[in-house]
Write a protein that holds these residues in place. Sequence first.
Motif, PDB file in Angstrom:
ATOM      1  N   THR A  41     -59.716  -6.240   6.270  1.00  0.00           N
ATOM      2  CA  THR A  41     -59.388  -7.309   7.204  1.00  0.00           C
ATOM      3  C   THR A  41     -58.980  -6.694   8.535  1.00  0.00           C
ATOM      4  O   THR A  41     -58.158  -5.788   8.576  1.00  0.00           O
ATOM      5  CB  THR A  41     -58.238  -8.175   6.646  1.00  0.00           C
ATOM      6  N   GLY A  42     -59.565  -7.157   9.614  1.00  0.00           N
ATOM      7  CA  GLY A  42     -59.254  -6.638  10.947  1.00  0.00           C
ATOM      8  C   GLY A  42     -60.021  -5.384  11.298  1.00  0.00           C
ATOM      9  O   GLY A  42     -60.575  -5.281  12.383  1.00  0.00           O
ATOM     10  N   HIS A  61     -64.015  -0.159  12.424  1.00  0.00           N
ATOM     11  CA  HIS A  61     -64.917  -0.991  13.236  1.00  0.00           C
ATOM     12  C   HIS A  61     -66.338  -0.427  13.237  1.00  0.00           C
ATOM     13  O   HIS A  61     -67.111  -0.666  14.166  1.00  0.00           O
ATOM     14  CB  HIS A  61     -64.405  -1.174  14.668  1.00  0.00           C
ATOM     15  N   GLU A  86     -68.694  -2.803  16.042  1.00  0.00           N
ATOM     16  CA  GLU A  86     -67.728  -3.838  16.389  1.00  0.00           C
ATOM     17  C   GLU A  86     -67.487  -4.761  15.199  1.00  0.00           C
ATOM     18  O   GLU A  86     -67.354  -5.963  15.353  1.00  0.00           O
ATOM     19  CB  GLU A  86     -68.119  -4.595  17.653  1.00  0.00           C
ATOM     20  N   SER A  87     -67.408  -4.167  13.994  1.00  0.00           N
ATOM     21  CA  SER A  87     -67.101  -4.949  12.803  1.00  0.00           C
ATOM     22  C   SER A  87     -65.611  -5.273  12.778  1.00  0.00           C
ATOM     23  O   SER A  87     -64.812  -4.653  13.473  1.00  0.00           O
ATOM     24  CB  SER A  87     -67.531  -4.196  11.535  1.00  0.00           C
ATOM     25  N   GLY A  88     -65.244  -6.273  12.008  1.00  0.00           N
ATOM     26  CA  GLY A  88     -63.843  -6.689  11.947  1.00  0.00           C
ATOM     27  C   GLY A  88     -63.440  -7.408  13.215  1.00  0.00           C
ATOM     28  O   GLY A  88     -64.245  -8.096  13.836  1.00  0.00           O
ATOM     29  N   ASN A  89     -62.192  -7.220  13.627  1.00  0.00           N
ATOM     30  CA  ASN A  89     -61.661  -7.893  14.813  1.00  0.00           C
ATOM     31  C   ASN A  89     -61.893  -7.080  16.082  1.00  0.00           C
ATOM     32  O   ASN A  89     -60.983  -6.895  16.875  1.00  0.00           O
ATOM     33  CB  ASN A  89     -60.160  -8.174  14.659  1.00  0.00           C
ATOM     34  N   THR A  91     -63.953  -6.465  19.744  1.00  0.00           N
ATOM     35  CA  THR A  91     -64.622  -7.247  20.776  1.00  0.00           C
ATOM     36  C   THR A  91     -65.642  -6.423  21.557  1.00  0.00           C
ATOM     37  O   THR A  91     -66.293  -6.938  22.455  1.00  0.00           O
ATOM     38  CB  THR A  91     -63.596  -7.842  21.758  1.00  0.00           C
TER      39      THR A  91
END
Length: 113
Positions: A41-42, A61, A86-89, A91
């Motif tokens: 997560t994240g 990420h 840019e996986s997860g949180n 940008t």
Amino acid sequence: GFGPRRGGASDMHRGLDIFTQSPKPVHAGGDGIVQEIRKRTGFGRSILIRHNERVQTRYAHLSAYAAGLKVGDRIWRGEIIGRTGESGNATAVHLHYEIIVDGAARDPLSVGS
């Protein structure tokens, strides 16, 4: 950078973000054993490497893992383990890199100094 997040967020950013314009290879920071490969997560796609009894590194990420990489694999410093993403949180395309010493994240720019 490492430390309090900008914009008034109360949590700490416990790693170093390295931005790239497109997915680039991610190299292991040192010799070790792959301890974890999973989506968190994240963090999105992440890899955790144990280097010794006290030190681990986390790479997060990621857009992809190196082909065939699995938990328990021996990794050598400089070996490609994945690609920035840019996986997860995330940008933007980047690598979130952490050094964990005795279970606590440390500023990668100050470890060893």
